[in-house]
Motif scaffolding. Structure first.
Motif, short mmCIF file in Angstrom:
data_model
loop_
_atom_site.label_atom_id
_atom_site.label_comp_id
_atom_site.label_asym_id
_atom_site.label_seq_id
_atom_site.Cartn_x
_atom_site.Cartn_y
_atom_site.Cartn_z
N GLY A 61 0.86 -1.39 -0.31
CA GLY A 61 0.10 0.02 -0.08
C GLY A 61 0.84 1.10 -0.42
N ASP A 62 0.29 2.31 -0.17
CA ASP A 62 0.89 3.75 -0.09
C ASP A 62 0.41 4.25 1.41
N ALA A 63 2.39 3.96 1.90
CA ALA A 63 2.00 4.65 3.02
C ALA A 63 1.92 6.04 3.27
N SER A 64 1.31 6.85 2.58
CA SER A 64 0.74 8.42 2.56
C SER A 64 -0.46 8.16 2.96
N GLU A 188 24.36 3.59 -3.17
CA GLU A 188 25.40 2.95 -4.22
C GLU A 188 24.04 3.23 -4.64
N THR A 189 22.83 3.38 -5.24
CA THR A 189 22.15 3.41 -6.03
C THR A 189 21.06 4.45 -6.19
N VAL A 190 20.46 4.96 -7.19
CA VAL A 190 19.36 6.19 -7.13
C VAL A 190 18.20 5.82 -6.79
N MET A 191 17.70 6.77 -5.98
CA MET A 191 16.16 5.58 -5.45
C MET A 191 15.50 4.97 -7.08
N ALA A 192 14.49 4.12 -6.49
CA ALA A 192 13.99 3.72 -7.86
C ALA A 192 13.44 4.52 -7.40
N1 LIG Z 1 19.51 7.19 -2.43
C1 LIG Z 1 20.54 7.47 -1.53
O1 LIG Z 1 20.90 7.78 -2.14
C2 LIG Z 1 19.33 8.28 -0.47
C3 LIG Z 1 20.21 9.65 0.10
C4 LIG Z 1 19.92 9.90 1.80
C5 LIG Z 1 18.49 9.45 1.62
N2 LIG Z 1 18.37 8.43 1.39
C6 LIG Z 1 16.53 7.91 2.25
O2 LIG Z 1 16.81 7.27 2.09
C7 LIG Z 1 15.19 5.76 2.01
C8 LIG Z 1 15.06 4.77 1.38
O3 LIG Z 1 16.11 4.89 -0.23
P1 LIG Z 1 16.34 4.62 -1.08
O4 LIG Z 1 18.19 4.52 -1.87
O5 LIG Z 1 16.25 2.98 -0.51
O6 LIG Z 1 15.38 4.11 -2.24
P2 LIG Z 1 14.78 3.48 -3.10
O7 LIG Z 1 14.12 3.69 -4.08
O8 LIG Z 1 15.04 1.61 -3.34
O9 LIG Z 1 13.78 2.56 -2.10
C9 LIG Z 1 12.28 3.48 -1.21
C10 LIG Z 1 11.51 2.72 -1.16
O10 LIG Z 1 9.98 3.40 -0.91
C11 LIG Z 1 9.31 2.87 -1.47
N3 LIG Z 1 7.96 3.59 -1.73
C12 LIG Z 1 7.83 5.07 -2.09
N4 LIG Z 1 6.80 5.82 -2.43
C13 LIG Z 1 5.69 4.61 -1.28
C14 LIG Z 1 4.90 5.27 -0.72
N5 LIG Z 1 3.66 6.53 -0.97
N6 LIG Z 1 4.10 3.90 0.10
C15 LIG Z 1 4.95 3.16 0.32
N7 LIG Z 1 6.70 2.71 0.00
C16 LIG Z 1 6.62 4.02 -1.27
C17 LIG Z 1 8.99 2.45 -2.64
O11 LIG Z 1 8.19 1.20 -3.66
C18 LIG Z 1 11.15 1.87 -2.32
O12 LIG Z 1 10.79 0.68 -2.41
C19 LIG Z 1 14.32 7.40 1.38
O13 LIG Z 1 13.82 7.88 2.37
C20 LIG Z 1 15.64 8.26 0.70
O14 LIG Z 1 15.35 9.62 1.20
C21 LIG Z 1 18.33 7.49 -0.08
#
Ligand SMILES: NC(=O)c1ccc[n+]([C@@H]2O[C@H](COP(=O)([O-])OP(=O)(O)OC[C@H]3O[C@@H](n4cnc5c(N)ncnc54)[C@H](O)[C@@H]3O)[C@@H](O)[C@H]2O)c1
Length: 253
Positions: A61-64, A188-192
């Motif tokens: 589900g959507d966490a928001s 290590e990866t840009v966010m999904a």
């Molecule tokens: N990747 C980076 O460089 C980085 C840097 C600083 C902070 N962060 C933070 O770390 C956290 C995790 O990021 P990540 O790098 O693992 O990225 P990611 O995109 O791999 O993981 C984010 C996860 O949140 C889920 N998600 C997104 N919107 C959602 C919603 N509305 N409801 C439920 N799930 C939802 C996605 O499906 C995904 O599985 C985030 O809060 C991000 O802002 C990431």
């Protein structure tokens, strides 16, 4: 086994940091309730945790959205009536200055990155007060500590979640609740969500450019950032409350 039989509710679990944290906490005995809107990736994580003998349940589900919060809290409370640890980690990473971010994108960023943490905290904290305490970790970012370029909505949402963590810590410290913000640097990866807007080549170029700016010369690995998150969630951090733990290879030092 720092998390033996601890009930953990974690959002944004399916990939990246959420997945690495889920695997680490599961390996230390946690019972996991994992929320994500990416159904397939979440199911595959739950299947792999279950196959290795860990206890994990997925809530798609959507966490928001309040209905997701209600379903997740109900599921997590079912086994013992407790929720020991809440990790608000779901996030999206849109780009744009304040001018080129439209109102819909602004709202969705604040909803996913901030409102979700508000909704989960709003539901779970009264329960933690009743049970005599609990731990909350909010995933923020260094983008919430200092301005980054063309990430206006993201940076604002992360600055706000840092302050949500601090006000929660002050307001509920007397009732046995700790709340901290984790501030990763570039991982290590840009966010999904951003990956869907970039070619693989652009992702690689962006990562190489970012790594060159980090004094340690490399991007952060999810497994090493998950260890920091687990520290904040564990009793090892028993006197850490209202803090921001920056994990960025000295990028902002
Ligand atoms: N990747 C980076 O460089 C980085 C840097 C600083 C902070 N962060 C933070 O770390 C956290 C995790 O990021 P990540 O790098 O693992 O990225 P990611 O995109 O791999 O993981 C984010 C996860 O949140 C889920 N998600 C997104 N919107 C959602 C919603 N509305 N409801 C439920 N799930 C939802 C996605 O499906 C995904 O599985 C985030 O809060 C991000 O802002 C990431």
């Amino acid at each position: 086994m720092r998390f033996h039989d601890k009930i953990v509710l974690l959002t944004g679990a399916a990939t990246g940091l959420g997945r690495a944290t889920s695997e680490l906490l599961a390996s230390e005995g946690a019972r996991l309730f994992l929320v994500d809107r990416a159904a397939e990736a979440l199911q595959s994580l739950v299947a792999s945790l279950s196959a290795s003998g860990c206890q994990a349940q997925g809530i798609v589900g959507d966490a928001s959205h309040q209905d997701t919060v209600d379903a997740a809290v109900a599921a997590a409370m079912r086994p013992t009536g407790r929720i020991d640890i809440l990790i608000n980690n779901a996030g999206i990473n849109p780009t744009g200055t304040v001018v080129d971010t439209d109102a819909a994108q602004w709202a969705s960023t604040i909803d996913v990155n901030l409102k979700s943490a508000y909704l989960f905290s709003h539901s779970v904290i009264p329960l933690m007060v009743k049970q005599g305490g609990g731990v909350i970790v909010n995933t923020a970012s260094i983008a919430g500590q200092r301005a980054s370029t063309a990430e206006a909505a993201y940076a604002v949402s992360k600055a706000a979640i840092i302050m949500l963590s601090r006000t929660t810590a002050r307001d509920f410290a007397g009732q046995g609740i700790r709340c901290n913000a984790l501030c990763p640097g570039v991982l290590e990866t840009v966010m999904a969500d951003r990956r869907t807007r970039m070619s693989a080549d652009d992702v690689a170029k962006r990562s190489a450019k970012a790594a060159a700016l980090v004094p340690m010369g490399r991007l952060g690995r999810y497994d090493e950032v998950a260890k920091c998150l687990a520290f904040l969630a564990s009793d090892d951090a028993s006197y850490v409350n209202g803090a921001q733990l920056t994990v960025d290879g000295a990028l902002t030092a």
